[in-house]
Design a protein around this motif. Structure first.
Motif, PDB file in Angstrom:
ATOM      1  N   ASP A 143       0.848  -1.196   0.000  1.00 29.80           N
ATOM      2  CA  ASP A 143       0.000   0.000   0.000  1.00 29.80           C
ATOM      3  C   ASP A 143       0.887   1.252   0.000  1.00 29.80           C
ATOM      4  OD1 ASP A 143      -2.384   1.540   0.219  1.00 29.80           O
ATOM      5  OD2 ASP A 143      -2.218   1.560   2.410  1.00 29.80           O
ATOM      6  N   PRO A 144       1.619   1.500  -1.089  1.00 29.96           N
ATOM      7  CA  PRO A 144       2.630   2.557  -1.078  1.00 29.96           C
ATOM      8  C   PRO A 144       2.090   3.957  -0.857  1.00 29.96           C
ATOM      9  CG  PRO A 144       2.269   1.759  -3.320  1.00 29.96           C
ATOM     10  CD  PRO A 144       1.551   0.817  -2.396  1.00 29.96           C
ATOM     11  N   ASP A 145       0.861   4.232  -1.279  1.00 27.42           N
ATOM     12  CA  ASP A 145       0.322   5.585  -1.146  1.00 27.42           C
ATOM     13  C   ASP A 145      -0.638   5.760   0.025  1.00 27.42           C
ATOM     14  OD1 ASP A 145      -1.859   4.215  -2.085  1.00 27.42           O
ATOM     15  OD2 ASP A 145      -2.062   5.337  -3.953  1.00 27.42           O
ATOM     16  N   GLY A 146      -0.783   4.729   0.852  1.00 29.38           N
ATOM     17  CA  GLY A 146      -1.625   4.849   2.052  1.00 29.38           C
ATOM     18  C   GLY A 146      -3.116   4.763   1.806  1.00 29.38           C
ATOM     19  N   THR A 147      -3.520   4.278   0.649  1.00 28.66           N
ATOM     20  CA  THR A 147      -4.953   4.189   0.325  1.00 28.66           C
ATOM     21  C   THR A 147      -5.713   3.338   1.333  1.00 28.66           C
ATOM     22  OG1 THR A 147      -4.494   4.453  -2.037  1.00 28.66           O
ATOM     23  CG2 THR A 147      -6.616   3.489  -1.443  1.00 28.66           C
ATOM     24  N   GLN A 148      -5.149   2.192   1.723  1.00 22.03           N
ATOM     25  CA  GLN A 148      -5.833   1.306   2.669  1.00 22.03           C
ATOM     26  C   GLN A 148      -5.877   1.921   4.072  1.00 22.03           C
ATOM     27  OE1 GLN A 148      -7.458  -1.350   1.376  1.00 22.03           O
ATOM     28  NE2 GLN A 148      -6.630  -0.480  -0.520  1.00 22.03           N
ATOM     29  N   ILE A 149      -4.821   2.623   4.440  1.00 21.67           N
ATOM     30  CA  ILE A 149      -4.771   3.267   5.756  1.00 21.67           C
ATOM     31  C   ILE A 149      -5.860   4.325   5.880  1.00 21.67           C
ATOM     32  CG2 ILE A 149      -3.315   4.636   7.307  1.00 21.67           C
ATOM     33  CD1 ILE A 149      -0.887   3.253   5.958  1.00 21.67           C
ATOM     34  N   LEU A 150      -6.138   5.024   4.783  1.00 25.60           N
ATOM     35  CA  LEU A 150      -7.172   6.068   4.785  1.00 25.60           C
ATOM     36  C   LEU A 150      -8.564   5.520   5.057  1.00 25.60           C
ATOM     37  CD1 LEU A 150      -6.291   8.453   1.824  1.00 25.60           C
ATOM     38  CD2 LEU A 150      -6.407   9.032   4.242  1.00 25.60           C
ATOM     39  N   LYS A 151      -8.753   4.216   4.895  1.00 33.65           N
ATOM     40  CA  LYS A 151     -10.078   3.616   5.093  1.00 33.65           C
ATOM     41  C   LYS A 151     -10.489   3.541   6.559  1.00 33.65           C
ATOM     42  CE  LYS A 151     -10.052   0.716   0.929  1.00 33.65           C
ATOM     43  NZ  LYS A 151     -10.118  -0.682   0.440  1.00 33.65           N
ATOM     44  N   PHE A 152      -9.525   3.642   7.474  1.00 33.25           N
ATOM     45  CA  PHE A 152      -9.869   3.559   8.894  1.00 33.25           C
ATOM     46  C   PHE A 152     -10.665   4.797   9.303  1.00 33.25           C
ATOM     47  CE2 PHE A 152      -6.490   0.514   8.674  1.00 33.25           C
ATOM     48  CZ  PHE A 152      -6.779  -0.408   9.664  1.00 33.25           C
ATOM     49  N   PRO A 153     -11.803   4.605   9.991  1.00 34.79           N
ATOM     50  CA  PRO A 153     -12.607   5.760  10.381  1.00 34.79           C
ATOM     51  C   PRO A 153     -11.943   6.590  11.465  1.00 34.79           C
ATOM     52  CG  PRO A 153     -13.537   3.728  11.280  1.00 34.79           C
ATOM     53  CD  PRO A 153     -12.409   3.330  10.379  1.00 34.79           C
ATOM     54  N   LYS A 154     -12.033   7.911  11.324  1.00 37.02           N
ATOM     55  CA  LYS A 154     -11.499   8.801  12.353  1.00 37.02           C
ATOM     56  C   LYS A 154     -12.313   8.615  13.626  1.00 37.02           C
ATOM     57  CE  LYS A 154      -9.633  12.264   9.257  1.00 37.02           C
ATOM     58  NZ  LYS A 154      -9.623  13.682   8.848  1.00 37.02           N
ATOM     59  N   GLY A 155     -11.645   8.799  14.773  1.00 35.90           N
ATOM     60  CA  GLY A 155     -12.327   8.628  16.051  1.00 35.90           C
ATOM     61  C   GLY A 155     -12.389   7.177  16.488  1.00 35.90           C
ATOM     62  N   SER A 156     -11.765   6.289  15.701  1.00 35.85           N
ATOM     63  CA  SER A 156     -11.703   4.883  16.077  1.00 35.85           C
ATOM     64  C   SER A 156     -10.268   4.577  16.490  1.00 35.85           C
ATOM     65  CB  SER A 156     -12.103   4.004  14.880  1.00 35.85           C
ATOM     66  OG  SER A 156     -11.103   4.058  13.866  1.00 35.85           O
ATOM     67  N   LEU A 157      -9.957   3.313  16.660  1.00 38.48           N
ATOM     68  CA  LEU A 157      -8.574   2.917  16.926  1.00 38.48           C
ATOM     69  C   LEU A 157      -7.825   2.886  15.595  1.00 38.48           C
ATOM     70  CD1 LEU A 157      -9.078   0.062  19.562  1.00 38.48           C
ATOM     71  CD2 LEU A 157      -8.306   2.389  19.971  1.00 38.48           C
ATOM     72  N   ASN A 158      -7.768   4.036  14.951  1.00 41.59           N
ATOM     73  CA  ASN A 158      -7.156   4.131  13.634  1.00 41.59           C
ATOM     74  C   ASN A 158      -5.657   4.405  13.740  1.00 41.59           C
ATOM     75  OD1 ASN A 158      -7.982   6.695  14.689  1.00 41.59           O
ATOM     76  ND2 ASN A 158      -7.422   7.619  12.757  1.00 41.59           N
ATOM     77  N   PRO A 159      -4.895   4.015  12.712  1.00 42.02           N
ATOM     78  CA  PRO A 159      -3.451   4.276  12.737  1.00 42.02           C
ATOM     79  C   PRO A 159      -3.171   5.755  12.556  1.00 42.02           C
ATOM     80  CG  PRO A 159      -4.085   3.300  10.643  1.00 42.02           C
ATOM     81  CD  PRO A 159      -5.311   3.296  11.504  1.00 42.02           C
ATOM     82  N   GLN A 160      -2.253   6.287  13.362  1.00 41.89           N
ATOM     83  CA  GLN A 160      -1.885   7.694  13.257  1.00 41.89           C
ATOM     84  C   GLN A 160      -0.376   7.865  13.199  1.00 41.89           C
ATOM     85  OE1 GLN A 160      -3.873   9.912  16.352  1.00 41.89           O
ATOM     86  NE2 GLN A 160      -5.767   8.779  16.051  1.00 41.89           N
ATOM     87  N   SER A 161       0.346   6.776  13.197  1.00 39.23           N
ATOM     88  CA  SER A 161       1.799   6.822  13.091  1.00 39.23           C
ATOM     89  C   SER A 161       2.285   5.482  12.551  1.00 39.23           C
ATOM     90  CB  SER A 161       2.428   7.110  14.454  1.00 39.23           C
ATOM     91  OG  SER A 161       2.135   6.076  15.370  1.00 39.23           O
ATOM     92  N   ILE A 162       3.552   5.455  12.188  1.00 35.54           N
ATOM     93  CA  ILE A 162       4.158   4.228  11.699  1.00 35.54           C
ATOM     94  C   ILE A 162       5.369   3.932  12.571  1.00 35.54           C
ATOM     95  CG2 ILE A 162       5.246   3.120   9.703  1.00 35.54           C
ATOM     96  CD1 ILE A 162       3.670   5.153   7.965  1.00 35.54           C
TER      97      ILE A 162
END
Length: 199
Positions: A143-162
């Motif tokens: 997922d080089p451009d982060g498309t899949q990461i963008l699918k996580f809903p904000k306000g959830s246990l979403n990724p915010q760092s690597i």
């Protein structure tokens, strides 16, 4: 908005999100916390958890595997606890935790599915070399451009760092998150309570 403009907008948003993740992340200090309205409890060591009744559905993550063959889908592992690790070969903390994640995947075997999302590696060969170097055998989505990461809903246990590691329960819901390199002991603290729910 034309189809071309829409495509450019989505690509720009994805690249912006991936860049923001890189700037916020790739350090060993995660930011703890969460939106209390959805029942987050911040535990020790920067591990955030959500109670069973207030978990958010994991997004529909899918993509080509790093080996270039076939499509990997998070949904295919429904019914199992999944450990999702977001990483890049360029990330020092990702290198620090790689062998431990592999050891944990071997320790849990068929009881827990490990799945990676490789991001911001413009050449998949770098990510493949990373896996070979650290002996990583569980699959990763490229997922080089982060498309899949963008699918996580904000306000959830979403990724915010690597790196970010997320535990997903057997019902496909986001159960726990750590936004820093993990030790095997910390990973056990994330997995064991969720695994116990499955019994």
């Amino acid at each position: 908005m034309s189809r071309t403009s829409s495509r450019r907008f989505r690509l720009t948003a994805a690249l912006g999100a991936a860049t923001a993740l890189a700037l916020a992340g790739c350090s060993s200090s995660g930011s703890a916390g969460g939106d209390g309205s959805v029942g987050f409890i911040t535990g020790k060591g920067g591990i955030d958890t959500a109670a069973v009744g207030s978990r958010t559905d994991a997004p529909d993550i899918s993509g080509t595997g790093l080996d270039g063959t076939g499509t990997l889908r998070l949904a295919d592992y429904r019914g199992k606890v999944v450990v999702l690790n977001i990483w890049g070969s360029w990330c020092s903390p990702c290198r620090a935790e790689a062998k431990g994640l592999q050891a944990s995947s071997e320790k849990y075997g068929d009881k827990v599915q490990f799945l990676g999302i490789n991001t911001r590696d413009t050449d998949p060969a770098n990510a493949v070399a990373f896996e070979k170097n650290f002996g990583v055998t569980y699959p990763s989505i490229y997922d080089p451009d982060g498309t899949q990461i963008l699918k996580f809903p904000k306000g959830s246990l979403n990724p915010q760092s690597i790196p970010t590691t997320i535990v997903i329960d057997k019902d496909g819901k986001l159960a726990a998150r750590a936004m820093h390199a993990l030790s095997g002991e910390d990973l056990d603290k994330m997995i064991e309570p969720v695994l116990a729910e499955s019994k």
